[in-house]
Design a protein around this motif. Structure first.
Motif, PDB file in Angstrom:
ATOM      1  N   PHE A 109       9.362   5.205   6.790  1.00  0.00           N
ATOM      2  CA  PHE A 109       8.156   5.957   6.514  1.00  0.00           C
ATOM      3  C   PHE A 109       7.323   5.720   7.967  1.00  0.00           C
ATOM      4  O   PHE A 109       7.775   4.714   8.487  1.00  0.00           O
ATOM      5  N   VAL A 110       6.775   6.697   8.201  1.00  0.00           N
ATOM      6  CA  VAL A 110       5.859   6.710   9.367  1.00  0.00           C
ATOM      7  C   VAL A 110       4.374   6.820   9.268  1.00  0.00           C
ATOM      8  O   VAL A 110       3.992   7.420   8.279  1.00  0.00           O
ATOM      9  N   GLY A 111       3.690   6.047   9.848  1.00  0.00           N
ATOM     10  CA  GLY A 111       2.102   6.016   9.618  1.00  0.00           C
ATOM     11  C   GLY A 111       1.337   6.726  10.689  1.00  0.00           C
ATOM     12  O   GLY A 111       1.715   6.532  11.973  1.00  0.00           O
ATOM     13  N   LEU A 112       0.616   7.354  10.509  1.00  0.00           N
ATOM     14  CA  LEU A 112      -0.228   8.187  11.501  1.00  0.00           C
ATOM     15  C   LEU A 112      -1.829   7.784  11.501  1.00  0.00           C
ATOM     16  O   LEU A 112      -2.315   7.594  10.492  1.00  0.00           O
ATOM     17  N   ASN A 113      -2.199   7.571  12.693  1.00  0.00           N
ATOM     18  CA  ASN A 113      -3.710   7.077  12.957  1.00  0.00           C
ATOM     19  C   ASN A 113      -4.301   8.230  13.820  1.00  0.00           C
ATOM     20  O   ASN A 113      -3.675   8.331  15.156  1.00  0.00           O
TER      21      ASN A 113
ATOM     22  N   ARG B  63      -4.712   0.205  11.898  1.00  0.00           N
ATOM     23  CA  ARG B  63      -4.135   0.356  13.314  1.00  0.00           C
ATOM     24  C   ARG B  63      -2.731   0.507  13.033  1.00  0.00           C
ATOM     25  O   ARG B  63      -2.096   0.004  12.172  1.00  0.00           O
ATOM     26  N   PRO B  64      -2.134   0.941  14.218  1.00  0.00           N
ATOM     27  CA  PRO B  64      -0.552   1.308  14.137  1.00  0.00           C
ATOM     28  C   PRO B  64       0.346   0.040  13.407  1.00  0.00           C
ATOM     29  O   PRO B  64       1.309   0.262  12.606  1.00  0.00           O
ATOM     30  N   MET B  65       0.053  -1.088  14.024  1.00  0.00           N
ATOM     31  CA  MET B  65       0.844  -2.244  13.448  1.00  0.00           C
ATOM     32  C   MET B  65       0.734  -2.514  12.043  1.00  0.00           C
ATOM     33  O   MET B  65       1.464  -2.774  11.326  1.00  0.00           O
ATOM     34  N   VAL B  66      -0.643  -2.421  11.466  1.00  0.00           N
ATOM     35  CA  VAL B  66      -1.351  -2.656  10.206  1.00  0.00           C
ATOM     36  C   VAL B  66      -0.458  -1.690   9.283  1.00  0.00           C
ATOM     37  O   VAL B  66       0.402  -1.967   8.210  1.00  0.00           O
ATOM     38  N   LEU B  67      -0.331  -0.326   9.767  1.00  0.00           N
ATOM     39  CA  LEU B  67       0.491   0.674   9.210  1.00  0.00           C
ATOM     40  C   LEU B  67       1.942   0.404   8.917  1.00  0.00           C
ATOM     41  O   LEU B  67       2.474   0.784   7.825  1.00  0.00           O
ATOM     42  N   LYS B  68       2.374  -0.009  10.178  1.00  0.00           N
ATOM     43  CA  LYS B  68       4.101  -0.158  10.088  1.00  0.00           C
ATOM     44  C   LYS B  68       4.289  -1.224   9.259  1.00  0.00           C
ATOM     45  O   LYS B  68       5.355  -1.301   8.310  1.00  0.00           O
ATOM     46  N   LYS B  69       3.605  -2.527   9.288  1.00  0.00           N
ATOM     47  CA  LYS B  69       3.773  -3.377   8.302  1.00  0.00           C
ATOM     48  C   LYS B  69       3.432  -3.032   6.769  1.00  0.00           C
ATOM     49  O   LYS B  69       4.325  -3.512   5.892  1.00  0.00           O
ATOM     50  N   TRP B  70       2.614  -2.422   6.499  1.00  0.00           N
ATOM     51  CA  TRP B  70       2.326  -2.099   5.157  1.00  0.00           C
ATOM     52  C   TRP B  70       3.460  -0.892   4.369  1.00  0.00           C
ATOM     53  O   TRP B  70       3.814  -1.378   3.304  1.00  0.00           O
ATOM     54  N   LEU B  71       3.700  -0.093   5.335  1.00  0.00           N
ATOM     55  CA  LEU B  71       4.637   0.842   4.985  1.00  0.00           C
ATOM     56  C   LEU B  71       5.966   0.331   4.729  1.00  0.00           C
ATOM     57  O   LEU B  71       6.873   0.781   4.030  1.00  0.00           O
ATOM     58  N   ALA B  72       6.402  -0.817   5.536  1.00  0.00           N
ATOM     59  CA  ALA B  72       7.746  -1.715   5.338  1.00  0.00           C
ATOM     60  C   ALA B  72       7.842  -1.933   3.883  1.00  0.00           C
ATOM     61  O   ALA B  72       9.075  -2.236   3.627  1.00  0.00           O
ATOM     62  N   HIS B  73       6.895  -2.201   3.102  1.00  0.00           N
ATOM     63  CA  HIS B  73       7.022  -2.576   1.843  1.00  0.00           C
ATOM     64  C   HIS B  73       7.526  -1.475   0.873  1.00  0.00           C
ATOM     65  O   HIS B  73       7.947  -1.816  -0.050  1.00  0.00           O
ATOM     66  N   PHE B  74       7.575  -0.429   1.412  1.00  0.00           N
ATOM     67  CA  PHE B  74       8.037   0.710   0.512  1.00  0.00           C
ATOM     68  C   PHE B  74       9.162   1.405   0.824  1.00  0.00           C
ATOM     69  O   PHE B  74       9.795   2.230   0.166  1.00  0.00           O
ATOM     70  N   ASP B  75       9.434   1.380   2.281  1.00  0.00           N
ATOM     71  CA  ASP B  75      10.666   2.249   2.711  1.00  0.00           C
ATOM     72  C   ASP B  75      12.076   1.238   2.972  1.00  0.00           C
ATOM     73  O   ASP B  75      13.180   1.694   3.566  1.00  0.00           O
ATOM     74  N   THR B  76      11.855   0.002   2.465  1.00  0.00           N
ATOM     75  CA  THR B  76      13.185  -0.837   2.482  1.00  0.00           C
ATOM     76  C   THR B  76      14.600  -0.182   2.217  1.00  0.00           C
ATOM     77  O   THR B  76      14.418   0.344   0.879  1.00  0.00           O
ATOM     78  N   GLY B  77      15.494  -0.089   3.144  1.00  0.00           N
ATOM     79  CA  GLY B  77      16.829   0.401   2.614  1.00  0.00           C
ATOM     80  C   GLY B  77      16.857   1.648   2.651  1.00  0.00           C
ATOM     81  O   GLY B  77      18.006   2.614   2.295  1.00  0.00           O
ATOM     82  N   LEU B  78      15.950   2.541   3.141  1.00  0.00           N
ATOM     83  CA  LEU B  78      15.889   3.881   3.158  1.00  0.00           C
ATOM     84  C   LEU B  78      16.489   4.291   4.659  1.00  0.00           C
ATOM     85  O   LEU B  78      16.568   3.827   5.605  1.00  0.00           O
ATOM     86  N   ALA B  79      17.297   5.883   4.496  1.00  0.00           N
ATOM     87  CA  ALA B  79      17.696   6.151   5.889  1.00  0.00           C
ATOM     88  C   ALA B  79      16.729   6.533   6.956  1.00  0.00           C
ATOM     89  O   ALA B  79      17.130   6.211   7.980  1.00  0.00           O
TER      90      ALA B  79
END
Length: 149
Positions: free
Chosen positions: A75-79, A56-72
Motif C-alpha cells: 500500500f502507498v500513503g499519500l500526504n 507524515r510519510p514515515m508514519v503512513l508507511k509504518k501504519w500501512l505496513a500493518h495491512f499489506d503484509t505479504g501482498l505483491a
C-alpha cells in the motif's frame, strides 16, 4: 494517476482514526490476499491522509505496513496539504473536513469512507463503508479480468 498497475484503489482517511480507516485497510488487505498473485500485482492501494500534520510519510508507511503484509504490491500513503487533499476529495465526490482540535485537545478529522476504484485512470466502482472482504475480493477479481480489455 496510474503507474504500472492498471487498477488503483483510493481511500481518504487518517492513521489516528478509531474505526473506519483501520477496518477498511484491513479488509482490503484480507481481500487482496485471496486473489491470485497475477491479480494482486495489478492493484495498487493508495491511502490519502486527511491529517497531513500528524501523518507524515514515515508514519503512513509504518501504519500501512500493518495491512499489506505479504501482498505483491505494498500500500502507498499519500500526504499533501489540507487544501490539496480537500480539493481532490471534492473532485472525486468524497466529503472531507479539515482537522479540528476539540475542547479536550483531541483532533477530529471527518472524512467520507468510500473506496474508489480506477481502472486505467477511469473511475469504475465505489464501495461504501461496511463492504466485506469477500465483496471486495469478488469485485477486484472482476476488475482485474476486465483491466486487460
Amino acid at each position: 494517476m496510474q503507474g504500472m498497475h492498471p487498477i488503483l484503489l483510493v481511500y481518504f482517511g487518517y492513521t489516528n482514526c478509531p474505526d473506519e480507516c483501520p477496518t477498511t485497510m484491513a479488509d482490503l488487505g484480507i481481500a487482496l490476499r485471496t486473489l491470485v498473485p497475477s491479480e494482486q500485482a495489478e492493484i495498487q492501494v493508495a491511502f490519502v491522509t486527511t491529517d497531513p500534520d500528524r501523518d507524515r510519510p514515515m508514519v503512513l508507511k509504518k501504519w500501512l505496513a500493518h495491512f499489506d503484509t505479504g501482498l505483491a504490491v505494498p500500500f502507498v500513503g499519500l500526504n499533501g496539504s489540507v487544501s490539496e487533499t480537500d480539493s481532490i476529495g471534492n473532485e472525486l465526490g468524497v466529503p472531507l473536513q479539515p482537522p479540528k482540535v476539540l475542547a479536550d485537545g483531541s483532533i477530529d478529522v471527518e472524512h467520507g469512507t468510500q473506496v474508489l476504484a480506477f481502472v486505467r485512470d477511469t473511475a469504475r466502482l465505489v464501495w461504501l463503508a461496511g463492504t466485506t472482504p469477500d465483496d471486495y475480493a469478488h469485485d477486484l477479481t472482476l476488475l482485474a479480468q476486465t483491466s486487460h480489455a
